[in-house]
Write a protein that holds these residues in place. Structure first.
Motif, mmCIF file in Angstrom:
data_model
loop_
_atom_site.group_PDB
_atom_site.id
_atom_site.type_symbol
_atom_site.label_atom_id
_atom_site.label_comp_id
_atom_site.label_asym_id
_atom_site.label_seq_id
_atom_site.Cartn_x
_atom_site.Cartn_y
_atom_site.Cartn_z
ATOM 1 N N CYS A 51 0.848 -1.191 0.000
ATOM 2 C CA CYS A 51 0.000 0.000 0.000
ATOM 3 C C CYS A 51 0.887 1.246 0.000
ATOM 4 C CB CYS A 51 -0.897 -0.025 1.237
ATOM 5 S SG CYS A 51 -1.764 1.513 1.516
ATOM 6 N N LEU A 85 0.114 4.241 0.709
ATOM 7 C CA LEU A 85 -0.189 5.184 1.793
ATOM 8 C C LEU A 85 0.572 4.853 3.073
ATOM 9 C CD1 LEU A 85 -4.037 5.937 1.695
ATOM 10 C CD2 LEU A 85 -2.164 7.592 1.570
ATOM 11 N N CYS A 86 0.616 3.555 3.395
ATOM 12 C CA CYS A 86 1.190 3.166 4.692
ATOM 13 C C CYS A 86 2.404 2.265 4.533
ATOM 14 C CB CYS A 86 0.136 2.451 5.529
ATOM 15 S SG CYS A 86 -0.362 0.863 4.846
ATOM 16 N N CYS A 110 -4.775 3.017 8.402
ATOM 17 C CA CYS A 110 -4.785 3.260 6.959
ATOM 18 C C CYS A 110 -6.070 2.717 6.318
ATOM 19 C CB CYS A 110 -3.579 2.603 6.312
ATOM 20 S SG CYS A 110 -3.456 2.982 4.564
ATOM 21 N N CYS A 132 -6.400 1.064 3.704
ATOM 22 C CA CYS A 132 -6.280 -0.297 3.177
ATOM 23 C C CYS A 132 -6.699 -1.303 4.249
ATOM 24 C CB CYS A 132 -4.873 -0.584 2.680
ATOM 25 S SG CYS A 132 -3.616 -0.633 3.967
HETATM 26 ZN ZN LIG Z 1 -2.307 1.188 3.704
#
Ligand SMILES: [Zn+2]
Length: 256
Positions: A8, A10-11, A30, A32
């Motif tokens: 992912c 984002l994280c 997050c 996800c």
């Molecule tokens: Zn994530």
């Protein structure tokens, strides 16, 4: 649960994403992970295939279904206010009016929007499973069948009253409803039977009730017993799903 092959962005796979507010650096769960949890909850909710597509947003309440607009609004309000208001719902109406659609729409909203664990349960199917559990060759015990029904944070009990009423059925329904009531758990119930007293001569409270009684004598009171019906009234807000609809049809028929 399927582990995503892609990390992912984002994280970076940690499940926590950085959030900054001015100079304040924090982390938050997050998206996800939230999505993964939603998918897990959705899978565990046991929603039957034929109702999988049901959402509050695709429930029809215009044109000939305009009598159902207030029912849909009540369903949306319920999903919005949970868990501040944990009073359940009793969706009453004839077959095909969309009770199960609304009930499924609500729990999908609670699962996907708020991350609550919900369970869909067909009343007749459940009674069959419990009865099966008495059979010595079946592995599951009665309590194993009932445990998830007792424990579900939000339970949909579909088609309450659909099984032929016997003393055993009454005892079993009583056990389920009383346990959930005592544990302060929310139950959403659908039924085809009018919410009127059983057996006694009390007059039905609505046009729908009167018509229903003429067609088929049984009421919810007949099917689950008066004690459990009044327990339901303590646990649930009642949504009558075809009163208006029926009157509308009735009126237009009488003007033709
Ligand atoms: Zn994530």
């Amino acid at each position: 649960m399927k582990v995503s092959a892609e990390v992912c962005p984002l994280c970076e796979g940690t499940g926590w994403k950085p959030v900054s507010k001015g100079s304040d650096q924090r982390v938050a769960r997050c998206d996800c992970r939230r999505r993964a949890r939603s998918q897990t909850l959705l899978g565990a909710a046991n929603i039957p295939k034929r109702y999988e597509h049901c959402e509050l947003s695709n429930f029809e309440f215009d044109g000939p279904h305009s009598g159902l607009a207030s029912s849909r609004m009540a369903a949306c309000r319920f999903a919005e206010e949970y868990p501040l208001d944990k009073t359940g719902l009793l969706l009453v109406g004839s077959i095909g009016v969309g009770k199960t659609h609304l009930a499924v729409g609500i729990i999908k909203e609670l699962i996907l929007g708020k991350g609550f664990a919900c369970l869909f349960c067909d009343y007749r199917e459940l009674l069959k499973q419990i009865q099966n559990s008495y059979n010595a060759s079946v592995q599951a015990t009665e309590l194993e069948v009932l445990r998830p029904i007792f424990d579900a944070e939000i339970l949909v009990l579909d088609e309450l009253g659909a099984a032929k009423p016997t003393e055993w059925v009454a005892d079993t329904v009583g056990l389920i409803l009383n346990t959930r009531y005592n544990d302060n758990r929310t139950t959403i119930i659908t039924t085809n039977y009018p919410d009127d007293p059983g057996e006694s001569m009390a007059p039905p409270t609505s046009d729908f009730g009167r018509a229903q009684r003429a067609l088929r004598k049984d009421t919810l009171g007949d099917r689950i017993g008066e004690r459990m019906r009044s327990r339901l009234h303590e646990m649930c807000r009642i949504i009558r799903m075809d009163g208006e609809d029926f009157r509308q049809k009735f009126r237009s028929a009488s003007f033709r």
